[in-house]
Design an enzyme around this catalytic site. Structure first.
Site, PDB file in Angstrom:
ATOM      1  N   GLY A  38      -2.004  20.101  38.468  1.00  0.00           N
ATOM      2  CA  GLY A  38      -2.851  19.406  39.442  1.00  0.00           C
ATOM      3  C   GLY A  38      -3.555  20.441  40.300  1.00  0.00           C
ATOM      4  CB  ALA A  39      -4.539  23.775  39.327  1.00  0.00           C
ATOM      5  CE1 TYR A  99      -2.243  20.482  52.214  1.00  0.00           C
ATOM      6  CE2 TYR A  99      -1.932  18.185  51.628  1.00  0.00           C
ATOM      7  CZ  TYR A  99      -2.078  19.164  52.593  1.00  0.00           C
ATOM      8  OH  TYR A  99      -2.052  18.835  53.927  1.00  0.00           O
ATOM      9  CD  GLU A 146     -10.970  17.358  38.207  1.00  0.00           C
ATOM     10  OE1 GLU A 146     -11.895  16.521  38.207  1.00  0.00           O
ATOM     11  OE2 GLU A 146     -10.106  17.404  39.112  1.00  0.00           O
ATOM     12  CG  LEU A 195      -0.146  15.859  38.165  1.00  0.00           C
ATOM     13  CD1 LEU A 195       0.354  15.024  36.998  1.00  0.00           C
ATOM     14  CD2 LEU A 195      -1.531  16.391  37.869  1.00  0.00           C
ATOM     15  CB  ALA A 196      -3.215  13.015  43.824  1.00  0.00           C
ATOM     16  CE1 TYR A 202       0.756  12.733  56.548  1.00  0.00           C
ATOM     17  CE2 TYR A 202       0.681  10.415  55.920  1.00  0.00           C
ATOM     18  CZ  TYR A 202       0.482  11.411  56.863  1.00  0.00           C
ATOM     19  OH  TYR A 202       0.016  11.083  58.111  1.00  0.00           O
ATOM     20  CE1 TYR A 217       0.367   8.227  51.743  1.00  0.00           C
ATOM     21  CE2 TYR A 217       2.719   8.628  51.832  1.00  0.00           C
ATOM     22  CZ  TYR A 217       1.472   8.963  51.363  1.00  0.00           C
ATOM     23  OH  TYR A 217       1.335  10.016  50.494  1.00  0.00           O
ATOM     24  CB  THR A 272      -7.546  14.748  49.665  1.00  0.00           C
ATOM     25  OG1 THR A 272      -6.673  13.624  49.853  1.00  0.00           O
ATOM     26  CG2 THR A 272      -6.918  15.987  50.268  1.00  0.00           C
TER      27      THR A 272
END
Length: 400
Positions: free
Chosen positions: A48-49, A53, A75, A139-140, A225, A235, A275
């Site tokens: 997840g680069a 973050y 991507e 990863l998100a 988070y 959340y 983000t």
């Protein structure tokens, strides 16, 4: 082509390659200005680069620690007629800039949840680096394709038990609204844990361990988070919170495994930042606009890069070599400044007072919008947005 921002919902559908590169350069400049991270790892894998973050982690490792890095992400490249995703341009810029400094940098582009991604990454590590000393899991994704069945599972950003209604901001119209979100079903809660919980992190670490590519003393970290009661209903107490609790479960299991060879696994709890992921969560944009203003006034505001540099240099890889401070659940806490009593009390008191008329005056809403556009390469000083740019940027990413 000349590329301008086009916003749809909470996504900007266009991206600017030159602006994205400028963003990456800015983070690199910050990292270099802080000075080298003394005990940094030298071979780092970031899953997840390409943005947020994860991208900052890759920059901290490479430009703060001189590490060889491998990045995994999903991507879309650009074509002559249409820009690619911001993450594509971020990763392309990172590779180019890292290699200019003589740093090893290779990337794999495809579904990080897949078995193929794990196998190709293992092959690349064996071929080029032998082993890795650190694995960042960042990863998100709203969707996960289960590798065994091919089934698509979707996450839900919903509360649990009852409808959640709160003041929020409509970021398209810049007005204060009342937002209501229906509660998640049992199935939606389970699915959110499947997509955003700790299972895939475990699968990655177990696959890497079985292949013998984790060095002794290897550290792994996954990002989370928690926030405060202002955002808890949607959340931490919502479906997403259940997934993040599963991340804690995974960290504990992985820590038991890695500690046998001197390594560790931790969840790092980070502060709220602008983000693509956070902009999709109801209430978060308004909360972020409020908390950012107060944190800036107090001199403790951080973006992704500042947070991650602090995590590397003051938590995981401290100069004196001492162990990282953790909370009662073995988590690294970098949300400590955001959660300060004075900052949270300010937000609690301000929340009911916000109206469309005073939104821009009482919060950093204007800055929030600017930061959001910056994610896609727009509104960055020194970039000529009237210039003709080619959205087709050449890379040698390895396809998964």
């Amino acid at each position: 082509m000349i590329i301008k921002p086009k916003i749809r919902g909470f996504i900007c559908t266009t991206t600017h390659p030159v602006g994205c590169e400028a963003n990456v350069k800015e983070q690199i400049a910050y990292t270099k200005a802080q000075g080298p991270i003394k005990n940094a790892p030298k071979r780092v894998l970031v899953v997840g680069a390409s943005s947020g973050y994860g991208l900052s982690s890759r920059i901290a490792a490479a430009f703060g620690g001189g590490a060889a890095t491998i990045g995994v992400f999903f991507e879309k490249e650009g074509s002559e007629k249409k820009p690619g995703t911001a993450g594509f341009y971020n990763a392309a810029a990172f590779e180019k800039l890292a290699r200019e400094e003589g740093l090893y940098a290779k990337s794999l582009n495809g579904d990080a949840f897949s078995n193929e991604a794990k196998q190709k990454t293992i092959d690349l590590i064996k071929e080029d680096l032998g082993q890795v000393d650190m694995v960042v899991y960042s990863l998100a994704s709203p969707v996960r394709k289960l590798p065994e069945t091919g089934e698509l599972i979707r996450s839900a950003l919903k509360p649990i038990g009852q409808t959640y209604t709160s003041t929020a901001v409509d970021t398209n119209k810049d007005i204060i609204i009342e937002a209501s979100v229906e509660p998640a079903t049992e199935q939606e809660i389970q699915d959110t844990v499947t997509v955003m919980g700790g299972e895939d992190w475990e699968l990655w670490i177990n696959a890497l361990a079985e292949a013998g590519v984790l060095a002794d003393g290897c550290k792994t970290v996954a990002y989370s988070y928690i926030g405060t009661e202002l955002t808890w209903p949607i959340y931490w107490d919502g479906a997403l919170g259940k997934a993040k609790m599963d991340l804690d479960r995974a960290a504990s299991a992985l820590n038991d495994k890695l500690s046998a060879t001197g390594g560790s696994a931790n969840v790092a709890v980070l502060k709220s930042v602008v983000t693509q992921a956070s902009s999709a969560i109801p209430v978060m944009p308004l909360y972020i606009a409020m908390v950012f203003k107060k944190m800036r006034e107090e001199g403790v505001h951080e973006g992704c890069m500042e947070q991650i540099y602090r995590m590397f240099s003051q938590r995981l890889y401290k100069e004196d070599g001492s162990a990282a401070e953790v909370d009662e659940k073995n988590r690294l806490r970098l949300d400590d400044w955001e959660l300060r009593d004075d900052i949270q009390e300010h937000c609690r008191n301000l929340w009911p007072q916000i109206t469309t008329e005073n939104l821009k005056e009482l919060t950093d809403y204007v800055e929030y919008k600017e930061e959001f556009l910056k994610l896609f390469g727009f509104g960055i000083d020194g970039v000529d947005y009237e210039a003709d740019v080619n959205p087709d940027v050449a890379t040698d990413f390895i396809a998964i």
